[in-house]
Design a protein around this motif. Structure first.
Motif: not given
Ligand code: TPW
Ligand code: ADP
Length: 577
Positions: A385, A408-411, A434, A436, A459-462, A465, A487, A489-491
């Motif tokens: 990151f 994202g979370a870390n992102a 917070g 997504m 983030g790739d998870s974010a 959506f 990365n 996945g989620v987190y």
């Molecule tokens: C509508 C829960 C918080 S952060 C996150 C989720 C699913 C994704 C984190 O992974 P990402 O980021 O985006 O790949 P990174 O950098 O850490 O790898 N559903 C909603 N809002 C929230 N906050 C979630 C689930 C969540």
């Protein structure tokens, strides 16, 4: 039910008669609302066509939630309610998350949904897309209205606008049954029925006693601190806020979306010394920031309290337009109720300079900055990151007018702390919940409303959506550069299924996915970047060309922590595993 034809069409009396479709359009335009974010279908398809024909900008999305998020952030950026338009039941429900999020974040928006026949809905006789939408929207909106007669459209739109932007801004629901659009009305009478809202968000001047109370507290303070929230960014009182901070010399802490209200590089910015200034301050002035979870409810160790529920010893001044916000978590010693522009102007007139001069220069700030510079300079393989954000930091510095969207979370957490912002309202993110899914909706609205380049750090998870909206980016050829921090996945992407079964762990995605190809599918620019140099080159080119671009930035799948900075909010069972 077929498409509703406006009765006015081909009529010989076309000059004299108007209809519900046109009245809604006229009422919006009369109030300087020129853009609609939505998704067509029964009963609003013709409405979208007519709005476009009438010169409105109609931005069509692939999912209503993204249109709703676009409307909400357009409201935040412009102080005019953003409009989201959806079909009945499922479309309405898809838009509702964005409406609730807007209300939670104090963003002004109006969700306008078509609805089915009232008589059939109320008798629950099974109409096409039957749902009592008004009842469902009410608890999630600041206000909710339904218009049944064409002659009430003017009043309905006026009430919705006022409810969205006056006082504490929020999300408003406006229910427009299919039959309303088709109703006809005498054109002359219809003109008289429309309302141009005068002074939709009236100034709210604080009481002189309240101003004096706040000034006295500040004057007696040894270590005052100002916390700027997104309400301060929304208020567009940038010059007054900057003057007040610079005149008094008080250090300030910007909440996430208040970053850039003054440049993050300002010498009074205390972001790098947050954990030092919060417990040390003796008087804290909140400006458009709530003492919710993001500020540890104003108590606990963050604020110098002994235990996690104990109050610290500081006194609070709170500037907010909502009187009910006061004392919501801890005692507010000097509540200052009013709009931020008026409140800060009143304080500015009454305060001496250099109230903040008793602070010893926090050494920790310099130490933290030096440590971060060292981390950013490293070049690990694969990227992490920090090495990727070092690039983003430079690009934003070189393009301070660009708007940064972030989820994202870390992102999210690393971007917020590493990437400095230089101008107000340039950072748009997951806000109070917070949440997504704001990524592409916010990016599209930011580009449409401002015409500036947009950088979305996802983030790739974010990203997933709202990912399908890359087609929308391409369709409207918007200058948006999406950077997916991939990365796997989620987190993180490292979890394994403890059973050894075939399913991967719940947080893991397809490894090595190529999000860049999604953008290429619609004619945009896709880039696969595995080094900071590749990322830098691609971002520079995206900003230069203003073409929709998606950079798949490959990040070490082991980098990052569970839930980013808020991992402690995950419930931990006392039961031994
Ligand atoms: C509508 C829960 C918080 S952060 C996150 C989720 C699913 C994704 C984190 O992974 P990402 O980021 O985006 O790949 P990174 O950098 O850490 O790898 N559903 C909603 N809002 C929230 N906050 C979630 C689930 C969540
Ligand atoms: P943050 O998440 O950045 O801390 P919050 O969303 O918690 O910010 O707080 C924003 C606050 O700003 C809300 O309590 C809202 O009532 C207030 N607010 C919004 N607009 C104005 C304004 N024009 N004047 C005064 N207060 C405002």
């Amino acid at each position: 039910m077929g498409t509703v034809e406006p009765q006015v069409a081909q009529s010989s009396a076309v000059q004299d008669v108007t209809d519900g479709f046109h009245l809604v359009i006229d009422a919006l335009k009369l109030n300087d609302i020129d853009t609609i974010f939505g998704l067509p279908g029964i009963p609003i398809t013709d409405f979208t066509r007519m709005a476009q024909a009438a010169g409105m900008r109609v931005i069509s999305f692939r999912h209503e939630q993204n249109a709703g998020n676009a409307a909400a952030i357009a409201g935040f950026m412009t102080q005019k309610p953003g409009i989201c338009l959806t079909v009945s039941a499922p479309g309405f429900l898809n838009g509702l998350t964005a409406l609730a999020n807007a209300t939670t974040n104090c963003f002004p928006m109006i969700l306008i949904s078509g609805s089915s026949e009232r008589e059939i809905v109320d008798l629950q006789q099974g109409d096409y897309e039957e749902m009592d939408q008004l009842a469902i929207a009410k608890p999630l909106a600041k206000a909710a209205f339904r218009v049944l007669h064409a002659e009430d459209i003017g009043v309905g739109i006026a009430r919705a606008i006022r409810a969205a932007v006056s006082g504490r801004p929020g999300g408003v629901y406006l229910d427009l049954p299919a039959k309303l659009f088709a109703q006809t009305m005498d054109a002359e009478a219809s003109k008289k029925s429309l309302i141009k809202v005068v002074d939709p968000a009236p100034k709210q001047i604080p009481g002189t006693d309240a101003v004096k109370r706040a000034v006295d507290l500040l004057k007696g303070a040894k270590k005052p601190l100002i916390v700027l929230g997104k309400g301060a960014a929304y208020a567009q009182a940038d010059a007054e806020i900057r003057s007040f901070i610079e005149k008094t010399g008080i250090p300030y802490l910007p909440m996430s979306m208040a970053k850039g209200l003054l440049p993050d590089t300002h010498q009074q910015c205390a972001s790098a010394a947050r954990s030092y200034v919060l417990p040390e301050a003796d008087v804290v002035m909140l400006v458009g920031a709530r003492l919710n979870w993001l500020l540890s409810h104003g108590k606990g160790k963050t604020w110098g309290g002994k235990g996690h529920k104990d109050w610290g010893s500081q006194k609070f001044i709170q500037i907010d337009i909502s009187p009910q916000e006061m004392d919501s978590n801890v005692r507010i010693d000097a509540p200052l109720v009013g709009d931020i522009g008026s409140c800060v102007a009143a304080l500015l007139a009454a305060i001496d300079s250099n109230a903040g001069s008793n602070w010893k220069k926090p050494e920790r700030k310099n130490k933290n900055v030096a440590k971060m510079a060292e981390t950013l300079a490293r070049d690990p393989k694969p990227m992490n990151f920090h090495s990727a954000l070092n690039v983003v930091r430079d690009i934003v510095k070189a393009n301070p007018d660009a708007i940064l969207v972030n989820e994202g979370a870390n992102a999210l957490d690393f971007t917020r702390s590493i990437v400095d912002m230089y101008k107000p309202r340039k950072r748009l993110d997951v806000g109070t919940w917070g949440i997504m899914g704001i990524g592409m909706g916010f990016s599209i609205a930011a580009a449409v409303v401002s015409g500036e380049a947009v950088i979305a750090i996802e983030g790739d998870s974010a990203f997933g959506f709202s990912g399908m909206e890359v087609e929308t980016l391409c369709r409207y050829n918007l200058p948006v550069c999406v950077v997916v921090f991939n990365n796997n996945g989620v987190y993180r992407g490292t979890d394994v299924n403890p059973t050894g079964g075939l399913d991967v762990a719940p947080t893991v995605f397809v490894k090595g996915a190529r999000y860049d190809k999604l953008m290429e599918a619609f004619g945009g620019v896709g880039v696969h970047a595995t080094t900071p140099a590749e990322l830098r080159g691609a971002m520079e080119e995206a900003i230069r060309s203003r073409r929709p671009t998606l950079i798949n930035a490959v990040i070490d799948e082991a980098a990052g922590t569970e839930s980013g900075r808020i991992t402690s909010l995950n419930p931990q069972s006392a039961r031994k595993k």
